[in-house]
Design a protein around this motif. Structure first.
Motif, mmCIF file in Angstrom:
data_model
loop_
_atom_site.group_PDB
_atom_site.id
_atom_site.type_symbol
_atom_site.label_atom_id
_atom_site.label_comp_id
_atom_site.label_asym_id
_atom_site.label_seq_id
_atom_site.Cartn_x
_atom_site.Cartn_y
_atom_site.Cartn_z
ATOM 1 N N ARG A 38 -4.499 6.649 16.465
ATOM 2 C CA ARG A 38 -3.306 6.211 16.264
ATOM 3 C C ARG A 38 -2.327 6.744 14.719
ATOM 4 O O ARG A 38 -3.475 6.713 13.955
ATOM 5 C CB ARG A 38 -2.264 4.589 15.665
ATOM 6 C CG ARG A 38 -1.032 4.597 15.246
ATOM 7 C CD ARG A 38 -1.480 2.865 14.396
ATOM 8 N NE ARG A 38 -1.752 3.002 12.872
ATOM 9 C CZ ARG A 38 -2.748 2.383 11.993
ATOM 10 N NH1 ARG A 38 -1.069 0.489 12.370
ATOM 11 N NH2 ARG A 38 -2.759 2.146 10.980
ATOM 12 N N VAL B 225 -5.392 6.258 12.501
ATOM 13 C CA VAL B 225 -6.416 5.914 12.704
ATOM 14 C C VAL B 225 -7.182 6.410 13.352
ATOM 15 O O VAL B 225 -6.584 7.283 14.816
ATOM 16 C CB VAL B 225 -6.461 4.872 13.044
ATOM 17 C CG1 VAL B 225 -7.845 3.852 13.838
ATOM 18 C CG2 VAL B 225 -5.401 3.030 12.544
ATOM 19 N N THR C 120 0.722 -1.087 0.110
ATOM 20 C CA THR C 120 -0.033 -0.248 -0.199
ATOM 21 C C THR C 120 1.146 0.848 0.171
ATOM 22 O O THR C 120 1.992 1.013 0.311
ATOM 23 C CB THR C 120 -0.363 0.061 1.230
ATOM 24 O OG1 THR C 120 -0.501 0.561 2.110
ATOM 25 C CG2 THR C 120 -1.495 -1.745 1.210
ATOM 26 N N PRO D 97 -4.129 -6.450 8.052
ATOM 27 C CA PRO D 97 -3.103 -5.148 8.968
ATOM 28 C C PRO D 97 -1.707 -5.781 7.859
ATOM 29 O O PRO D 97 -1.543 -6.262 7.019
ATOM 30 C CB PRO D 97 -2.991 -6.418 9.949
ATOM 31 C CG PRO D 97 -3.285 -8.107 9.488
ATOM 32 C CD PRO D 97 -4.260 -7.684 8.571
ATOM 33 N N VAL E 109 -12.926 4.664 11.697
ATOM 34 C CA VAL E 109 -13.300 3.820 12.756
ATOM 35 C C VAL E 109 -14.342 4.433 12.695
ATOM 36 O O VAL E 109 -15.208 5.325 13.365
ATOM 37 C CB VAL E 109 -12.414 3.577 14.130
ATOM 38 C CG1 VAL E 109 -13.754 3.320 14.837
ATOM 39 C CG2 VAL E 109 -11.290 3.234 14.088
ATOM 40 N N GLY F 184 -5.429 -1.761 19.656
ATOM 41 C CA GLY F 184 -4.154 -2.254 19.419
ATOM 42 C C GLY F 184 -3.344 -1.521 20.247
ATOM 43 O O GLY F 184 -1.820 -2.521 20.105
ATOM 44 N N HIS G 261 -10.207 -2.832 3.548
ATOM 45 C CA HIS G 261 -9.626 -2.042 2.750
ATOM 46 C C HIS G 261 -10.736 -2.066 1.676
ATOM 47 O O HIS G 261 -11.023 -3.100 0.873
ATOM 48 C CB HIS G 261 -8.093 -2.159 1.924
ATOM 49 C CG HIS G 261 -7.287 -2.339 3.055
ATOM 50 N ND1 HIS G 261 -7.125 -3.330 4.016
ATOM 51 C CD2 HIS G 261 -6.475 -1.611 2.902
ATOM 52 C CE1 HIS G 261 -6.278 -3.000 5.330
ATOM 53 N NE2 HIS G 261 -5.489 -1.975 4.377
ATOM 54 N N LEU H 197 -15.860 -5.647 18.684
ATOM 55 C CA LEU H 197 -16.508 -4.257 18.510
ATOM 56 C C LEU H 197 -17.551 -4.084 17.506
ATOM 57 O O LEU H 197 -18.312 -5.080 16.529
ATOM 58 C CB LEU H 197 -15.249 -3.443 18.319
ATOM 59 C CG LEU H 197 -14.104 -3.826 19.078
ATOM 60 C CD1 LEU H 197 -12.866 -2.370 19.085
ATOM 61 C CD2 LEU H 197 -14.091 -3.142 20.763
HETATM 62 O O1 TXA Z 1 -1.226 1.221 6.955
HETATM 63 C C1 TXA Z 1 -1.565 0.479 7.286
HETATM 64 O O2 TXA Z 1 -3.326 0.738 7.983
HETATM 65 C C2 TXA Z 1 -1.815 -0.372 7.330
HETATM 66 C C3 TXA Z 1 -1.509 -1.120 5.626
HETATM 67 C C4 TXA Z 1 -1.977 -2.290 5.755
HETATM 68 O O3 TXA Z 1 -3.289 -0.658 5.572
HETATM 69 N N1 TXA Z 1 -2.500 -1.303 8.213
HETATM 70 C C5 TXA Z 1 -2.323 -1.606 9.739
HETATM 71 O O4 TXA Z 1 -3.002 -2.320 9.870
HETATM 72 O O5 TXA Z 1 -1.663 -0.987 10.143
HETATM 73 P P1 TXA Z 1 -2.096 -3.395 11.424
HETATM 74 O O6 TXA Z 1 -3.950 -4.335 11.647
HETATM 75 O O7 TXA Z 1 -1.637 -3.497 11.945
HETATM 76 O O8 TXA Z 1 -2.926 -2.078 12.462
HETATM 77 C C6 TXA Z 1 -4.439 -2.298 12.924
HETATM 78 C C7 TXA Z 1 -4.532 -0.959 13.563
HETATM 79 C C8 TXA Z 1 -4.476 -1.782 15.404
HETATM 80 O O9 TXA Z 1 -3.752 -0.999 15.679
HETATM 81 C C9 TXA Z 1 -5.902 -1.950 15.911
HETATM 82 O O10 TXA Z 1 -6.021 -1.682 16.556
HETATM 83 C C10 TXA Z 1 -6.527 -0.507 15.434
HETATM 84 O O11 TXA Z 1 -6.297 -0.282 13.326
HETATM 85 N N2 TXA Z 1 -8.293 -1.163 15.067
HETATM 86 C C11 TXA Z 1 -8.858 -1.709 13.574
HETATM 87 N N3 TXA Z 1 -10.417 -2.007 13.971
HETATM 88 C C12 TXA Z 1 -10.206 -1.120 15.337
HETATM 89 C C13 TXA Z 1 -11.704 -0.918 16.026
HETATM 90 N N4 TXA Z 1 -12.630 -1.208 15.077
HETATM 91 N N5 TXA Z 1 -11.588 0.158 16.635
HETATM 92 C C14 TXA Z 1 -10.591 0.552 16.944
HETATM 93 N N6 TXA Z 1 -9.243 0.320 16.390
HETATM 94 C C15 TXA Z 1 -9.062 -0.172 15.434
#
Ligand code: TXA
Ligand code: MG
Length: 363
Positions: free
Chosen positions: A201, A189, A39, A148, A106, A231, A73, A121
């Protein structure tokens, strides 16, 4: 194409991805398999986001705790709508402004979203990535892709296909190699499921850019504020080396302290790494014990520093560095995300007055 421990590694032109490669990868996704793809931020590890069984394989491959939810995505905002219950006007405005791009929203999730994606969630994280391979794969697969970062849990996120090979070859079906990713830190995020927007984040869209649209934002969520950002409770981005992060606005103090620490650990016979901005490399090259000392520059300015950060952390581990000393950076632009990642990776944060803080803020 080459095979590494059973994983297909397919080179793909990031400017003009060929249909053949995208179609092969899409077949793997539709069949419930795992494909790593670039990405604009970091490499993702993708599965069919509507198939709970396929999504569970992501957690197994990464060794990721099942209660940390994933980002879905999409190729456009319209495709997101059936999977969420509500998009506030201000979130729509952000999507128009920043998608495709490194912003994850989110939102309140629809029933259709598998619990494996959201970790149970009632919210779901969504984004439209700004990368032709990622968008081509999503379109060819015809489903949202849950992904992720494509690293083993606890390792820095991958910014090249080789990083993904090192972590996941033998555990996943395919890696699309589109060269190094541009931004180098993950997406921002943003919680858009409540009344007020909140950064969960920091990432590729700067706080300043968000505030241009939204006005001043509340202070970011902290680790104790669960389960809003599940996370956060995990230690992230941890290199094998013990990481000392030296922080202070006074650059001379930082340079002096980094040198003192490096001398001390070199004198103890340990392998030492120093990661600094381009401006300061010269200040450290004069240190003794060059065979046990590695100095790396992250470049100049917040964008270069962000783009090079994770590769540098991995390179230091490859060199067998035992103690890694990192300079802090100004928290403007992408520097905000860089410092967030460094603080999470740090075993110790060194500040003036001996007021060292325990690091690993997220764990
Ligand atoms: O740049 C990025 O965001 C990359 C590329 C691949 O898109 N993806 C990424 O995903 O970093 P991951 O899984 O490593 O991190 C996703 C973050 C985590 O901190 C997770 O806890 C948070 O997003 N997250 C996902 N769904 C959530 C939700 N429903 N509520 C709160 N936090 C959420
Ligand atoms: Mg990650």
């Amino acid at each position: 194409m080459r095979l590494v421990r059973g994983t297909e590694v397919l080179p793909v032109d990031p400017m003009a991805p060929d249909r053949f490669s995208l179609e092969r990868a899409a077949e793997v996704i539709r069949g419930g398999g795992l494909v790593a793809f670039p990405t604009e931020t970091v490499y993702g590890l993708g599965a069919n986001g509507l198939d709970g069984e396929a999504v569970r394989r992501i957690f197994q491959a990464k060794g990721r705790p099942a209660d940390n939810p994933l980002i879905l995505h999409f190729d456009a905002l319209e495709a997101v709508l059936p999977l969420v219950r509500e998009v506030p006007d201000w979130a729509r405005e952000l999507a128009r402004r920043f998608w495709p791009g490194p912003l994850t929203l989110v939102l309140k999730g629809a029933r259709l979203v598998p619990a494996a994606v959201t970790a149970g969630l009632d919210t779901v994280a969504v984004r439209v990535p700004d990368n032709a391979i990622a968008l081509g794969l999503i379109r060819a697969a015809g489903v949202p892709i849950a992904a992720p970062s494509a690293n083993l849990s606890g390792k820095p996120s991958p910014t090249t296909a080789e990083h993904v090979v090192a972590d996941l070859a033998g555990r996943i079906e395919m890696i699309l190699d589109g060269g190094p990713t541009g931004i180098g830190v993950e997406s921002t995020v943003l919680d858009a499921s409540g009344d007020r927007p909140r950064i969960l984040r920091p990432g590729g869209v700067s706080r300043e850019a968000l505030e241009e649209v939204l006005g001043p934002l509340d202070e970011p969520v902290t680790a104790s504020d669960r389960p809003r950002s599940p996370g956060m409770k995990y230690a992230h981005y941890s290199p094998d080396a013990a990481l000392y992060l030296v922080e202070h606005p006074n650059r001379d103090w930082v340079a002096r302290t980094v040198r003192e620490l490096a001398r001390r650990f070199l004198a103890e016979g340990r392998r030492v790494g120093i990661i600094v901005g381009a401006e300061h490399v010269d200040a450290y090259l004069a240190l003794a014990g060059p065979d046990r000392l590695t100095v790396m520059s992250l470049g100049r300015g917040d964008r270069e520093v962000a783009a090079n950060l994770f590769a540098a952390l991995r390179a230091m581990d490859e060199r067998g560095v035992e103690v890694l000393i990192c300079e802090g950076y100004p928290e403007t632009g992408l520097g905000y995300a860089v410092m967030n990642r460094l603080r999470k990776a740090a075993d110790r944060i060194v500040k003036p007055d001996g007021a060292d803080l325990e690091g690993k803020g997220g764990s």
